[in-house]
Design a protein around this motif. Structure first.
Motif, PDB file in Angstrom:
ATOM      1  N   UNK A 172       9.442  -7.100  15.744  1.00  0.00           N
ATOM      2  CA  UNK A 172       9.555  -8.239  14.837  1.00  0.00           C
ATOM      3  C   UNK A 172       8.233  -8.492  14.113  1.00  0.00           C
ATOM      4  N   UNK A 173       7.138  -8.438  14.853  1.00  0.00           N
ATOM      5  CA  UNK A 173       5.829  -8.633  14.230  1.00  0.00           C
ATOM      6  C   UNK A 173       5.514  -7.492  13.276  1.00  0.00           C
ATOM      7  N   UNK A 174       5.906  -6.278  13.636  1.00  0.00           N
ATOM      8  CA  UNK A 174       5.683  -5.131  12.758  1.00  0.00           C
ATOM      9  C   UNK A 174       6.435  -5.312  11.444  1.00  0.00           C
ATOM     10  N   UNK A 175       7.663  -5.821  11.521  1.00  0.00           N
ATOM     11  CA  UNK A 175       8.443  -6.061  10.304  1.00  0.00           C
ATOM     12  C   UNK A 175       7.771  -7.119   9.433  1.00  0.00           C
ATOM     13  N   UNK A 176       7.216  -8.142  10.065  1.00  0.00           N
ATOM     14  CA  UNK A 176       6.515  -9.182   9.299  1.00  0.00           C
ATOM     15  C   UNK A 176       5.276  -8.617   8.611  1.00  0.00           C
ATOM     16  N   UNK A 177       4.569  -7.745   9.317  1.00  0.00           N
ATOM     17  CA  UNK A 177       3.405  -7.118   8.688  1.00  0.00           C
ATOM     18  C   UNK A 177       3.837  -6.230   7.525  1.00  0.00           C
ATOM     19  N   UNK A 178       4.951  -5.515   7.700  1.00  0.00           N
ATOM     20  CA  UNK A 178       5.462  -4.705   6.599  1.00  0.00           C
ATOM     21  C   UNK A 178       5.787  -5.560   5.386  1.00  0.00           C
ATOM     22  N   UNK A 179       6.350  -6.735   5.623  1.00  0.00           N
ATOM     23  CA  UNK A 179       6.651  -7.648   4.515  1.00  0.00           C
ATOM     24  C   UNK A 179       5.374  -8.117   3.823  1.00  0.00           C
ATOM     25  N   UNK A 180       4.319  -8.336   4.611  1.00  0.00           N
ATOM     26  CA  UNK A 180       3.052  -8.761   4.010  1.00  0.00           C
ATOM     27  C   UNK A 180       2.487  -7.666   3.109  1.00  0.00           C
TER      28      UNK A 180
END
Length: 219
Positions: free
Chosen positions: A119-127
């Motif tokens: 989930x955190x990795x996906x958020x970083x990808x969005x950033x």
């Protein structure tokens, strides 16, 4: 400390956010725990669970704070549209000041946690998507102005721009002696020149020699 009254919720959340930021600045994401934030505020971990029921919730909030701080940092005023704006944006990302160095160190320290959590990795990808999207319209302007080839794929160029600047950030953080301010700026100028399909601008040999020469040993 008693639980906050409804009217005090936002004020208490602001206090918690400021404590989270102080822990991040001092210890990075590796030291960000409910216990550390509670100690910073002088409260119990039980009080903090009202805001952060899990470590992931705490880290997610910290990443949001970091993104807000990054977005609100002072920016250079570009001298013109197009590539001059791209150059100014690149310089704004780099660790050229103590504050920007601290901010970048915190970002880099967050990657370890994000790599271990989908989930955190996906958020970083969005950033990263948002970061590329901030560069793309300025590259499109540069293309419209004839500063880069008309056939340029601005989406791909935006990805290259972000890859370049964050690669330079990491090298400057881990090897500051080899990548001082002058070298970082010279590398940005050469990168922007290459975006335009030009040869690197003459007159920066001294800075690039610093890049090529190992730094002196620390006494």
């Amino acid at each position: 400390m008693p639980p906050p009254a409804p009217g005090d919720h936002e004020a208490r959340r602001k206090d918690v956010s400021e404590a989270v930021w102080r822990v991040l600045a001092a210890k990075g994401f590796g030291g960000l725990t409910l216990r550390a934030v509670a100690a910073e505020m002088g409260v119990t971990t039980g009080m903090l669970t009202h805001y952060f029921p899990s470590k992931r919730a705490l880290v997610t909030h910290a990443l949001d704070l970091l993104e807000q701080d990054t977005a609100g940092r002072p920016r250079r005023t570009p001298p013109a549209d197009g590539l001059p704006t791209v150059r100014a944006m690149l310089l704004d990302v780099l660790p050229l000041t103590p504050a920007d160095t601290a901010r970048n160190r915190i970002w880099v320290s967050s990657w370890d946690l994000s790599l271990a959590d989908d989930a955190l990795a996906a958020q970083q990808g969005d950033r990263y998507t948002r970061l590329r999207d901030t560069f793309r319209p300025h590259l499109e302007t540069a293309r419209d102005l004839g500063e880069i080839p008309a056939s340029a794929d601005t989406g791909q160029l935006a990805a290259s721009v972000v890859a370049f600047v964050h690669g330079l950030v990491v090298q400057a953080i881990f090897d500051p002696g080899r990548f001082p301010e002058g070298v970082q700026i010279a590398m940005v100028d050469d990168f922007v020149a290459r975006l335009a399909g030009a040869e690197p601008t003459a007159g920066r040999g001294d800075h690039m020699q610093l890049f090529l020469t190992p730094p002196p040993p620390v006494a």
